[in-house]
Enzyme design. Sequence first.
Site, PDB file in Angstrom:
ATOM      1  N   GLY A  65      47.790 -50.874 -23.773  1.00 37.00           N
ATOM      2  CA  GLY A  65      47.865 -50.988 -22.368  1.00 37.00           C
ATOM      3  C   GLY A  65      49.107 -52.255 -21.668  1.00 37.00           C
ATOM      4  N   TYR A  66      48.867 -52.835 -22.483  1.00 34.74           N
ATOM      5  CA  TYR A  66      49.517 -54.544 -21.978  1.00 34.74           C
ATOM      6  C   TYR A  66      50.607 -53.803 -21.854  1.00 34.74           C
ATOM      7  CZ  TYR A  66      53.055 -58.452 -21.678  1.00 34.74           C
ATOM      8  OH  TYR A  66      54.016 -59.316 -20.844  1.00 34.74           O
ATOM      9  N   GLY A  82      42.619 -51.211 -18.962  1.00 35.34           N
ATOM     10  CA  GLY A  82      43.007 -51.308 -19.894  1.00 35.34           C
ATOM     11  C   GLY A  82      43.957 -51.700 -20.296  1.00 35.34           C
ATOM     12  N   LYS A 102      42.165 -40.917 -42.957  1.00 28.06           N
ATOM     13  CA  LYS A 102      41.833 -41.894 -42.101  1.00 28.06           C
ATOM     14  C   LYS A 102      40.532 -42.296 -43.587  1.00 28.06           C
ATOM     15  CE  LYS A 102      41.258 -43.612 -37.660  1.00 28.06           C
ATOM     16  NZ  LYS A 102      43.235 -43.701 -37.282  1.00 28.06           N
ATOM     17  N   GLY A 121      44.394 -54.499 -23.109  1.00 32.55           N
ATOM     18  CA  GLY A 121      44.842 -54.831 -24.355  1.00 32.55           C
ATOM     19  C   GLY A 121      45.597 -54.750 -24.665  1.00 32.55           C
ATOM     20  N   ASN A 122      46.077 -54.472 -26.288  1.00 30.56           N
ATOM     21  CA  ASN A 122      47.880 -54.017 -27.193  1.00 30.56           C
ATOM     22  C   ASN A 122      48.184 -52.816 -26.023  1.00 30.56           C
ATOM     23  OD1 ASN A 122      49.526 -52.476 -28.932  1.00 30.56           O
ATOM     24  ND2 ASN A 122      49.402 -54.954 -29.776  1.00 30.56           N
TER      25      ASN A 122
HETATM   26  P1  NAD Z   1      42.602 -53.994 -27.830  1.00 30.66           P
HETATM   27  O1  NAD Z   1      41.564 -53.248 -28.190  1.00 30.66           O
HETATM   28  O2  NAD Z   1      44.041 -54.190 -27.808  1.00 30.66           O
HETATM   29  O3  NAD Z   1      42.242 -52.829 -26.285  1.00 30.66           O
HETATM   30  C1  NAD Z   1      41.676 -52.985 -25.474  1.00 30.66           C
HETATM   31  C2  NAD Z   1      41.203 -53.354 -23.286  1.00 30.66           C
HETATM   32  O4  NAD Z   1      40.513 -52.164 -23.326  1.00 30.66           O
HETATM   33  C3  NAD Z   1      40.758 -54.556 -23.969  1.00 30.66           C
HETATM   34  O5  NAD Z   1      41.910 -55.279 -23.160  1.00 30.66           O
HETATM   35  C4  NAD Z   1      39.254 -53.851 -22.636  1.00 30.66           C
HETATM   36  O6  NAD Z   1      38.792 -55.512 -22.622  1.00 30.66           O
HETATM   37  C5  NAD Z   1      39.154 -53.290 -22.674  1.00 30.66           C
HETATM   38  N1  NAD Z   1      38.095 -52.196 -22.283  1.00 30.66           N
HETATM   39  C6  NAD Z   1      37.343 -52.051 -22.760  1.00 30.66           C
HETATM   40  N2  NAD Z   1      36.303 -51.112 -21.953  1.00 30.66           N
HETATM   41  C7  NAD Z   1      36.364 -51.033 -20.877  1.00 30.66           C
HETATM   42  C8  NAD Z   1      36.752 -50.723 -19.975  1.00 30.66           C
HETATM   43  N3  NAD Z   1      35.493 -49.469 -19.661  1.00 30.66           N
HETATM   44  N4  NAD Z   1      37.189 -50.273 -18.314  1.00 30.66           N
HETATM   45  C9  NAD Z   1      38.358 -51.706 -18.601  1.00 30.66           C
HETATM   46  N5  NAD Z   1      39.239 -52.318 -19.845  1.00 30.66           N
HETATM   47  C10 NAD Z   1      38.356 -52.125 -20.668  1.00 30.66           C
HETATM   48  O7  NAD Z   1      42.448 -52.129 -28.169  1.00 30.66           O
HETATM   49  P2  NAD Z   1      44.204 -50.791 -28.620  1.00 30.66           P
HETATM   50  O8  NAD Z   1      45.119 -51.695 -30.411  1.00 30.66           O
HETATM   51  O9  NAD Z   1      44.985 -51.448 -26.719  1.00 30.66           O
HETATM   52  O10 NAD Z   1      43.892 -49.811 -28.129  1.00 30.66           O
HETATM   53  C11 NAD Z   1      43.285 -49.077 -27.414  1.00 30.66           C
HETATM   54  C12 NAD Z   1      42.800 -47.785 -27.446  1.00 30.66           C
HETATM   55  O11 NAD Z   1      44.517 -47.004 -27.709  1.00 30.66           O
HETATM   56  C13 NAD Z   1      42.539 -46.938 -28.822  1.00 30.66           C
HETATM   57  O12 NAD Z   1      41.965 -45.655 -28.171  1.00 30.66           O
HETATM   58  C14 NAD Z   1      43.164 -47.415 -29.602  1.00 30.66           C
HETATM   59  O13 NAD Z   1      42.621 -46.581 -30.913  1.00 30.66           O
HETATM   60  C15 NAD Z   1      44.606 -46.475 -29.246  1.00 30.66           C
HETATM   61  N6  NAD Z   1      45.344 -46.576 -29.517  1.00 30.66           N
HETATM   62  C16 NAD Z   1      46.131 -47.689 -30.454  1.00 30.66           C
HETATM   63  C17 NAD Z   1      47.091 -47.909 -30.980  1.00 30.66           C
HETATM   64  C18 NAD Z   1      48.146 -49.285 -31.566  1.00 30.66           C
HETATM   65  O14 NAD Z   1      48.746 -49.144 -32.343  1.00 30.66           O
HETATM   66  N7  NAD Z   1      47.074 -50.043 -30.768  1.00 30.66           N
HETATM   67  C19 NAD Z   1      48.182 -46.435 -30.974  1.00 30.66           C
HETATM   68  C20 NAD Z   1      47.616 -45.163 -31.210  1.00 30.66           C
HETATM   69  C21 NAD Z   1      45.994 -44.947 -30.278  1.00 30.66           C
END
Ligand code: NAD
Length: 410
Positions: A219-220, A214, A102, A216-217
């Site tokens: 969650g959606y 959430g 990392k 986001g990427n």
């Molecule tokens: P992202 O920024 O696309 O989405 C995060 C979402 O969480 C946003 O929609 C935001 O509005 C929402 N959010 C923030 N605070 C909130 C709250 N208090 N209540 C409800 N919603 C809230 O990020 P992501 O890429 O979707 O990553 C999300 C998590 O998954 C992180 O912990 C990341 O480390 C983990 N993760 C991501 C990946 C990946 O491929 N993107 C892989 C492994 C782990």
Amino acid sequence: MEIFDSALSFLEAAGERLGTDKKEIGKLKKPDRVIELQIPVKMNDGSTKVFNGYRVQYNNARGPYKGGLRYHPRVNMDEVKALAFWMAIKCAVVDVPFGGGKGGVEVDPKKLTERELENLTREFARKLAPYIGPQTDVPAPDVNTNAKVMSWIVDEYSKIAGEFTPAVVTGKPLTLGGSKGREIATGWGGVVILREYAKKLAMKPAETSVAVQGLGNVGYWFAKSAYDLGFKVIGLSDSRGAVWSEGGFDPEEVLFHKKQTGSVADFPGRETLSEAQFFARKVDVLVPAALENAITEENAGRVRAKVIIEMANGPLTANASRFLIEKGIRVVPDILANAGGVAASYLEWRQNLDKQSWAEKQVLDRLEEIMTRAFDAVWELSQKEKIDMKLAAYMIAVDRIVRAMKQKES
Ligand code: NAD
């Protein structure tokens, strides 16, 4: 830091249960190498600012170090070390041939112009170049870094290597060797776990309700893939609010509303909730997919889900996790549930090394195989040993890493 201490406590527990030599566990408590760099950057006003950069190469017994680069004002060596350890464990759980690494830069990227960000990244890449490479250490995007940042790294590294080397990082744009399906991968991987787990628990998709924190990427794509498989998505949230509907949502419609209004809140005709209300609602599967520490000792008592799938990294504090498991709630740990992301990175790297570009279906099918196999192994061990899935996942990972370390020594 809590994350690292908690990870190390699982390392010890897994080692004890496996009967692993304490010396081997001791070796895993420290990274192979820590790299600390100064990155001078020419700013737009003509001045030069120096930023602190880090890369931790934790363990490479099973393959090249692998893990993201984050840009954040609070990046520090301790945090990077913990996250690098986590990556080694995650790669071993899903059995992709990578170790753990990392890195990051202590910077607030919002305070830099695009050009300054590019200067910073290119200088960081030049300084990192002697330590990274397709067979040594393969960075990726993380918090506040993206495909564009990766393309600057590919460019700098390729100039030094004297040849185009896309496999030096993953998470690239498609035109520079990125993989189709990457955007969907983490969410889809989590839903493969949900599907397999539901089978074991005899929960039929149409009768299984899901709430995702959430949108986001991750969650959606989790919500959308679950909906497509017939699960009932009844709760969705983002940082500005939450919506609930016992009748269920089509996540695509909620995302459309979020794009129009800036939030999932006030989705027409459905109930809008606060975050506290969202976590307290009765649901079969609760999926924290936003940020770390969403469920703590404070709100864990109100959770009424049967299953929690940790899609964010560390969304349950160690104490909350212990409390919920003791209460009989089943927790699928992040090191398994969200490992679809790193598994897709492995598939991207594989395509680059083979100079191929696979169709999205091929990527997602391979991912499904990887996730299903990982789930089966964790499930079987947790059943056999009568332990929770987190300890089972750690045991599998620690066993794989230690065996690789020993084979190299013998
Ligand atoms: P992202 O920024 O696309 O989405 C995060 C979402 O969480 C946003 O929609 C935001 O509005 C929402 N959010 C923030 N605070 C909130 C709250 N208090 N209540 C409800 N919603 C809230 O990020 P992501 O890429 O979707 O990553 C999300 C998590 O998954 C992180 O912990 C990341 O480390 C983990 N993760 C991501 C990946 C990946 O491929 N993107 C892989 C492994 C782990």
